[in-house]
Design an enzyme around this catalytic site. Structure first.
Site, PDB file in Angstrom:
ATOM      1  CG  HIS A 215      -2.109   1.141   1.214  1.00  9.27           C
ATOM      2  ND1 HIS A 215      -3.315   1.025   0.540  1.00  9.27           N
ATOM      3  CD2 HIS A 215      -1.902   2.369   1.724  1.00  9.27           C
ATOM      4  CE1 HIS A 215      -3.773   2.178   0.625  1.00  9.27           C
ATOM      5  NE2 HIS A 215      -3.235   2.980   1.164  1.00  9.27           N
ATOM      6  CB  CYS A 216       1.944   3.149  -2.730  1.00 16.37           C
ATOM      7  SG  CYS A 216       3.153   4.436  -3.148  1.00 16.37           S
ATOM      8  N   PRO A 217       1.528   5.037   0.359  1.00 18.22           N
ATOM      9  CG  PRO A 217       3.137   5.987   1.905  1.00 18.22           C
ATOM     10  CD  PRO A 217       2.756   4.624   1.212  1.00 18.22           C
TER      11      PRO A 217
END
Length: 314
Positions: A104-106
Site C-alpha cells: 500500500h503506497c502512501p
C-alpha cells in the site's frame, strides 16, 4: 525547441502514469472465491481446527489455489469471508483483499497490485526520467551560479533549489525503480520478498519465476507497442498464476537430509487446472517438462504432515 518537446513529453507521460496509478481501483477476488451461504454457516458452526479446514478444503477443491499458510492450511480471510487466491493479501488500510498485492503506497494513496502494478512501474520510470532531464538541463546554470556567471536576481536561487530537488529525487527514485525492476525480473512482489510463498509441498521463494522474458511479459504483456504506455496490458486475471514448480503429493514431508521426496503418482507442472490463454502460453517451452518431472521422481518416503490448523493472514 528540442528541450521543450522532450520536457513536455516526459511530463505528460509522468502525469498520465501517476493518474492511472492513483485512480485505478485494485482488483479483488472474483465471486468464485467467496464462500457460499451454506459454507459460511458450516464454518461458523464448526470449532476452529481440522473441522474448519475440512470445510475450506471442500470449498476450495475446484479453485486454482496452490499456496498455503505456514502451517499448511487453506488461506482464508475472516474479514472478507473468502478463500484467498494465490498472491492475494488483505490490506489493512483498504480493508479488502487485493489480487497480487505488492504494497500500500502512501504516495499514491492506493494499493499497488495486479491492476495497477504496470502503471506504478511506469510512474517510477517517467518520474525518474523527468527529474534527470530537469537536473541535466539545469546543470549549466547551476555551475554559472557558483561562478557568479548569472545576473544578480532572485531567479538564481530558484535555479539552485530546482537543481538540488531534481538531483535528490533522481537518487531516491533510481533506487526504488531499480528494486522494482529486480522484482519484475524475479516475478516477485514486495510482500513475497519478506515472506516467501508456501506451496503444498514446500516454501519456494522463486516458485512463480518463469525466466526473465516470461516474467517481464507477465507484467507488461505480449504486445511491445503497449509496454511504454500506461494502458493495462498485463497477462492473466490476477487470480491464478503459472509456476515453475513440479506438482508433488501434498501429504509428503521433507526428508531429514533436507530433500523432498515425491509421490509415485502423477507429476505435472503447476497449475494443474486450466489457466487463461494469456497465462497458459507462458508455460510453453522448447524443453519438454517431462524431463524435469523425470528428474524429480525419486524414492518414496512415507511421512505425513502434522494436523493442519487454520491461520488467518492479514
Amino acid at each position: 525547441v528540442v528541450c521543450l518537446v522532450a520536457y513536455h513529453m516526459f511530463f505528460m507521460l509522468f502525469v498520465w502514469s501517476y493518474w492511472k496509478t492513483i485512480f485505478t481501483l485494485p482488483m479483488n477476488p472474483s465471486k468464485e472465491f467467496h464462500l457460499s451461504y451454506s459454507d459460511k454457516e458450516s464454518l461458523e458452526r464448526e470449532p476452529r481446527g481440522e473441522s474448519q479446514q475440512e470445510v475450506l478444503r471442500r470449498a476450495a477443491k475446484d479453485l486454482p489455489i496452490y499456496t498455503r499458510t505456514m502451517s499448511g492450511a487453506i488461506r482464508y480471510c475472516d474479514r472478507c469471508q473468502l478463500v484467498k487466491p494465490d498472491r492475494c493479501h488483505h490490506c489493512s488500510v483498504c480493508d479488502k483483499c487485493i489480487l497480487k498485492m505488492d504494497h500500500h503506497c502512501p504516495w499514491v494513496n492506493n494499493c499497488v497490485g495486479f491492476s495497477n502494478y504496470k502503471f506504478f512501474l511506469l510512474f517510477l520510470a517517467y518520474s525518474l526520467l523527468y527529474c534527470i532531464f530537469i537536473a541535466a538541463t539545469d546543470l549549466q546554470y547551476f555551475i554559472k551560479f557558483w561562478t557568479n556567471g548569472l545576473p544578480d536576481t532572485q531567479a538564481k536561487f530558484h535555479i539552485m533549489f530546482l537543481f538540488f530537488a531534481a538531483a535528490m529525487f533522481s537518487v531516491s527514485l533510481s533506487s526504488l525503480f531499480g528494486y522494482h525492476c529486480w522484482l519484475v525480473s524475479k516475478n516477485k512482489s514486495t510482500l513475497e520478498v519478506f515472506r516467501a510463498p508456501i506451496f503444498r509441498h514446500r516454501t519456494d521463494k522463486n516458485g512463480f519465476s518463469l525466466g526473465f522474458s516470461k516474467n517481464l511479459r507477465q507484467v507488461f504483456g505480449d504486445e511491445k507497442k503497449y509496454w511504454l504506455l500506461p494502458v493495462f496490458s498485463s497477462l492473466g486475471d490476477g487470480c491464478s498464476f503459472p509456476t515453475c514448480l513440479v506438482n508433488q503429493d501434498p501429504e509428503q514431508a521433507s526428508t531429514p537430509g533436507g530433500l523432498t521426496s515425491t509421490s509415485k503418482s502423477e507429476n505435472h507442472l503447476f497449475p494443474a487446472k486450466p489457466l487463461r490463454d494469456s497465462q497458459s502460453h507462458l508455460l510453453t517451452d522448447p524443453q519438454s517438462w517431462s524431463d524435469i518431472s523425470a528428474k524429480a521422481e525419486k524414492g518414496k518416503v512415507g511421512m505425513s504432515n502434522p494436523a493442519l490448523t487454520m491461520e488467518n493472514e492479514t
